[in-house]
Design an enzyme around this catalytic site. Structure first.
Site, PDB file in Angstrom:
ATOM      1  N   LYS A  95       0.696  -1.289   0.013  1.00  0.00           N
ATOM      2  CA  LYS A  95      -0.124   0.165  -0.150  1.00  0.00           C
ATOM      3  C   LYS A  95       0.887   1.213  -0.068  1.00  0.00           C
ATOM      4  CE  LYS A  95      -4.351  -1.858   1.676  1.00  0.00           C
ATOM      5  NZ  LYS A  95      -5.304  -2.122   2.592  1.00  0.00           N
TER       6      LYS A  95
ATOM      7  N   ARG B  97      -3.660  -9.908   5.550  1.00  0.00           N
ATOM      8  CA  ARG B  97      -4.111 -10.162   4.180  1.00  0.00           C
ATOM      9  C   ARG B  97      -2.836  -9.520   3.163  1.00  0.00           C
ATOM     10  NH1 ARG B  97      -6.251  -6.769   0.227  1.00  0.00           N
ATOM     11  NH2 ARG B  97      -7.599  -7.468  -1.169  1.00  0.00           N
TER      12      ARG B  97
HETATM   13  C1  YH5 Z   1      -7.813  -4.348   3.839  1.00  0.00           C
HETATM   14  O1  YH5 Z   1      -6.919  -3.661   4.250  1.00  0.00           O
HETATM   15  N1  YH5 Z   1      -7.372  -3.969   1.411  1.00  0.00           N
HETATM   16  S1  YH5 Z   1      -7.982  -3.672  -1.416  1.00  0.00           S
HETATM   17  C2  YH5 Z   1      -3.700   0.047  -2.961  1.00  0.00           C
HETATM   18  C3  YH5 Z   1      -2.469  -0.527  -3.204  1.00  0.00           C
HETATM   19  C4  YH5 Z   1      -2.104  -1.985  -2.826  1.00  0.00           C
HETATM   20  C5  YH5 Z   1      -3.074  -2.458  -2.297  1.00  0.00           C
HETATM   21  C6  YH5 Z   1      -1.327   1.638  -3.954  1.00  0.00           C
HETATM   22  N2  YH5 Z   1      -9.263  -5.047   0.881  1.00  0.00           N
HETATM   23  C7  YH5 Z   1      -8.040  -4.400   2.566  1.00  0.00           C
HETATM   24  O2  YH5 Z   1      -4.973  -4.056  -1.273  1.00  0.00           O
HETATM   25  N3  YH5 Z   1      -9.555  -5.922   2.855  1.00  0.00           N
HETATM   26  C8  YH5 Z   1      -8.199  -4.248   0.441  1.00  0.00           C
HETATM   27  O3  YH5 Z   1      -1.280  -0.152  -3.735  1.00  0.00           O
HETATM   28  C9  YH5 Z   1      -9.180  -5.254   2.011  1.00  0.00           C
HETATM   29  N4  YH5 Z   1      -8.360  -5.177   4.534  1.00  0.00           N
HETATM   30  C10 YH5 Z   1      -9.582  -5.962   4.224  1.00  0.00           C
HETATM   31  N5  YH5 Z   1      -9.990  -6.627   5.121  1.00  0.00           N
HETATM   32  C11 YH5 Z   1      -6.661  -2.461  -1.201  1.00  0.00           C
HETATM   33  C12 YH5 Z   1      -5.460  -3.140  -1.346  1.00  0.00           C
HETATM   34  C13 YH5 Z   1      -4.219  -2.168  -2.091  1.00  0.00           C
HETATM   35  C14 YH5 Z   1      -4.605  -0.828  -2.563  1.00  0.00           C
END
Ligand code: YH5
Length: 271
Positions: free
Chosen positions: A216, A250
């Protein structure tokens, strides 16, 4: 918890192979299944399958699109792998279909706020992860910096406490609940690190904590690294979360995350 993104752009070689007369839909399922297999071999005990991108600024998908993306992958994983399947969705219809096809956990970034979602869950035996988000995915990061959290930790804590109460009132048993502070969802980098630092506060709710920091912006911002270079930073943040009591992580990178979990277990049990 290993992540499978069932969004078209995450299986990008589909289009090219389609030109050669191959069925790209089947290819996506095969690809998702081999990713899931690899993650289970690396130690994953959950696979999170999502068909709606909730990355900052992502556009909405229709319920039918979500079903078409997610259900065949859930079916394929259920038929082949002994792993707990999590469906990443906010739609009551997708929740029901996912559970009917073998999902045992619903991961809802909207914490069952969609009309009908609570009812869909209380009519089932599946578990649910309640996540905190401020705003909605399309705009949440635009408002994060001027967002008026008096205390981000207290506000996220109060939100999760109230959602837990509401679920209990509606007949979803405590043993079926997970909580998640929602790193990156309508929060600045500073908010995210304060939540990480104070994560132990959330164990007061006596509900297992799930966290997602993998790749992230909170990692990119402090390391200056591109998305595919954020593994070490993600594992470092994960280690702090584990030390504060996080129970499920996750992640896109299961093997490295499992090593952090093992190191934390050894550290926690040392005496
Ligand atoms: C979470 O924290 N996150 S989707 C932006 C990125 C990289 C990854 C800029 N679903 C979570 O993974 N479900 C997501 O690079 C989730 N907890 C739970 N329970 C976002 C994501 C991501 C966004």
């Amino acid at each position: 918890m290993g992540i499978i993104n069932a969004t078209p752009d995450s299986f990008s070689d589909g289009a090219e192979l389609q030109k050669l007369g191959t069925n790209s839909f089947q290819l996506d399922i095969d690809k998702a299944l081999s990713r899931a297999e690899a993650m289970v071999a690396d130690g994953a005990t959950f696979i999170d399958v999502g068909g709606e991108s909730t990355r900052p600024g992502a556009v909405a998908v229709t319920e039918q699109e979500e079903l078409d993306r997610v259900i065949p992958i859930i079916e394929a994983i259920r038929a082949r792998l002994d792993v707990c399947i999590s469906a990443d969705t906010s739609s009551p219809t997708v929740m029901r279909e996912a559970i009917n096809n073998g999902a045992e956990l619903i991961n809802d970034v909207r914490a069952l706020s969609t009309p009908g979602a609570i009812e869909a869950m209380s009519a089932s035996k599946a578990a649910v992860c309640l996540m905190h988000m401020q705003g909605k995915p399309s705009t949440m990061q635009e408002n994060a910096s001027q967002s008026s959290y008096k205390s981000v930790v207290e506000e996220v804590f109060e939100f999760l406490r109230m959602r837990v109460e509401h679920c209990l009132d509606q007949g979803i048993e405590r043993s079926r609940l997970l909580i998640d502070p929602g790193f990156g969802f309508g929060k600045t980098v500073q908010h995210n690190y304060l939540l990480l630092k104070k994560l132990a506060r959330f164990s007061e709710l006596e509900i297992p904590i799930l966290i997602g920091v993998s790749r992230k912006s909170m990692i990119g911002d402090v390391t200056g690294r591109a998305i595919d270079q954020r593994l070490a930073g993600s594992v470092a943040a994960t280690t702090f979360a584990l030390a504060s009591g996080a129970k499920i992580v996750r992640t896109h990178d299961v093997a490295a995350t499992m090593d952090a979990i093992r190191v934390n277990s050894a550290y926690s049990s040392a005496e």
